[in-house]
Design a protein around this motif. Structure first.
Motif, short mmCIF file in Angstrom:
data_model
loop_
_atom_site.label_atom_id
_atom_site.label_comp_id
_atom_site.label_asym_id
_atom_site.label_seq_id
_atom_site.Cartn_x
_atom_site.Cartn_y
_atom_site.Cartn_z
N ALA A 172 0.90 -1.27 0.13
CA ALA A 172 -0.28 -0.31 -0.22
C ALA A 172 0.51 0.88 -0.02
O ALA A 172 0.37 2.39 -0.86
N VAL A 173 2.13 1.33 0.48
CA VAL A 173 3.36 2.86 0.65
C VAL A 173 3.82 2.51 -0.58
O VAL A 173 3.38 3.87 -0.85
N THR A 174 4.24 1.75 -0.68
CA THR A 174 5.50 1.30 -1.79
C THR A 174 4.01 1.49 -3.33
O THR A 174 4.61 1.92 -3.83
N GLY A 175 3.31 1.42 -3.24
CA GLY A 175 1.93 1.51 -5.00
C GLY A 175 2.85 -0.02 -5.18
O GLY A 175 2.40 -0.07 -6.84
N THR A 176 3.08 -0.88 -4.75
CA THR A 176 4.13 -2.28 -5.70
C THR A 176 2.92 -3.54 -5.63
O THR A 176 2.41 -4.10 -4.25
N VAL A 177 2.73 -3.61 -6.54
CA VAL A 177 1.82 -4.75 -6.43
C VAL A 177 2.92 -6.39 -6.12
O VAL A 177 3.90 -6.69 -6.93
N GLY A 178 1.98 -7.38 -5.11
CA GLY A 178 3.71 -8.67 -4.68
C GLY A 178 3.19 -9.46 -5.55
O GLY A 178 1.99 -9.76 -6.36
N GLU A 179 4.43 -9.98 -5.89
CA GLU A 179 3.90 -11.98 -6.12
C GLU A 179 4.15 -12.80 -5.63
O GLU A 179 5.01 -13.14 -4.44
N THR A 180 3.12 -13.82 -5.35
CA THR A 180 3.08 -15.21 -4.87
C THR A 180 4.55 -15.57 -4.92
O THR A 180 4.76 -16.38 -5.41
N ILE A 181 5.19 -16.14 -3.49
CA ILE A 181 6.85 -17.19 -4.09
C ILE A 181 6.09 -18.67 -2.78
O ILE A 181 5.57 -18.10 -1.96
N ARG A 182 7.11 -19.08 -2.94
CA ARG A 182 7.04 -20.81 -1.96
C ARG A 182 9.32 -20.93 -2.11
O ARG A 182 9.57 -20.40 -3.04
N ASP A 183 9.54 -21.25 -1.52
CA ASP A 183 10.90 -21.51 -1.06
C ASP A 183 10.78 -22.77 -0.47
O ASP A 183 11.07 -23.36 1.04
N GLU A 184 11.63 -23.68 -1.26
CA GLU A 184 10.73 -24.94 -0.43
C GLU A 184 12.43 -25.34 0.02
O GLU A 184 12.43 -26.31 1.12
N LEU A 198 13.05 -23.38 2.74
CA LEU A 198 12.93 -22.83 3.50
C LEU A 198 11.50 -23.32 4.52
O LEU A 198 10.70 -22.81 5.48
N GLN A 199 11.22 -24.05 3.56
CA GLN A 199 9.63 -24.57 3.71
C GLN A 199 8.72 -23.02 4.18
O GLN A 199 7.96 -23.04 5.03
N ALA A 200 8.71 -22.56 3.12
CA ALA A 200 7.71 -21.56 3.45
C ALA A 200 7.72 -20.81 2.14
O ALA A 200 7.53 -21.06 0.74
N VAL A 201 6.40 -20.04 2.11
CA VAL A 201 6.16 -19.23 1.25
C VAL A 201 5.69 -17.79 1.89
O VAL A 201 5.32 -17.71 3.25
N GLY A 202 4.88 -17.09 0.50
CA GLY A 202 5.32 -15.06 0.94
C GLY A 202 4.05 -14.96 0.05
O GLY A 202 4.47 -15.25 -0.91
N MET A 203 6.00 -13.47 0.19
CA MET A 203 4.85 -12.60 -0.95
C MET A 203 6.74 -11.41 -1.54
O MET A 203 7.25 -11.99 -0.27
N ARG A 204 6.06 -11.45 -2.19
CA ARG A 204 7.68 -10.53 -3.01
C ARG A 204 7.55 -9.45 -3.31
O ARG A 204 6.78 -9.15 -4.33
#
Length: 256
Positions: free
Chosen positions: A178-190, A192-198
């Motif tokens: 919201a603050v940067t006006g950037t659209v995030g991209e969904t990611i998965r890090d095998e 680290l066994q993690a999911v998230g947003m870039r």
């Protein structure tokens, strides 16, 4: 507008030992100076305009925003700062998103040559600290705050990405989007066994990562209540390398 990562903060119980450690990894480290509130630092500057702040304390300073992060949670990669070309507007934007942070305050330090560097910044508070950046605007010329030496034996030219550990990706990535006006991209890090947003902001990338299950290195990190900036990747013209916390005063580092 937020323009990219200004610097990352690595806290160590012994600043002198941290300087030796990072020099041994092929980084050019220079003395930064003393702040009037108990801390002092050394700096590692990069060609992309960002830098590392290695930070320690020359006297007890229990009210310092990073004192407990170092002495109770183990230090290492504890915080990050992003540059802005309109600190008033961005400060208001973060607060409008519900981020707990201080008023804008004047900061500074005395360089070893006696020059007084001055800037304006805020302090991010509560459970936002370490996941939402503090922001900075220079009073003295920015070039006077940054180290002039930006060449390194390991070929590092700048920060590629910063990974942040959280159990609530949507909350923190949503604020930054919201603050940067950037659209995030969904990611998965095998690994680290993690999911998230870039999110990409300027020349740099922020990765907000949450454990994909109850196991894995990221889950263990969060369970141990460690500082939430988790990993930093640097761009290099040299050899790709990877170092763990035991080799870097508490930081997961990759050269890519």
């Amino acid at each position: 507008m937020i323009t990219g990562i200004d610097h990352i903060v690595i806290a160590a119980l012994s600043l002198e030992r941290a300087i030796e450690t990072w020099r041994a990894l092929g980084f050019t480290v220079v003395e930064g100076g003393r702040h009037p509130y108990g801390s002092y630092n050394a700096l590692i500057g990069f060609a992309d305009g960002s830098y590392i702040e290695l930070l320690g304390f020359y006297e007890e300073s229990r009210d310092h925003v990073w004192w407990d992060l170092l002495h109770e949670r183990g230090g290492g990669l504890i915080d990050f700062c992003m540059a802005t070309d309109d600190i008033g507007a961005d400060h208001a934007a973060f607060r409008a998103q519900g981020v707990e942070c201080s008023e804008l305050i004047e900061g500074g330090r005395a360089r070893p040559d006696g020059y007084e560097v001055k800037w304006i910044n805020n302090k991010v508070e509560g459970d936002w600290q370490g996941l939402i950046p503090f922001i900075i605007e220079d009073v003295t010329p920015r070039a006077e705050r940054l180290p002039r030496e930006t060449a390194h034996a390991n070929g590092v030219t700048g920060i590629e990405s910063l990974s942040l550990a959280t159990g609530d990706v949507a909350r923190y990535a949503g604020v930054m989007s919201a603050v940067t006006g950037t659209v995030g991209e969904t990611i998965r890090d095998e690994e680290l066994q993690a999911v998230g947003m870039r999110l990409t902001v300027g020349a740099h990338t922020l990765e907000y990562l949450a454990p994909a299950g109850g196991a894995g290195p990221l889950a263990a990190h969060l369970a141990g209540n460690r500082p939430v900036p988790y990993r930093v990747r640097f761009t290099t013209m040299g050899e790709a390398q990877r170092w763990g916390p035991a080799e870097t005063e508490g930081v997961r580092v990759e050269l890519v």
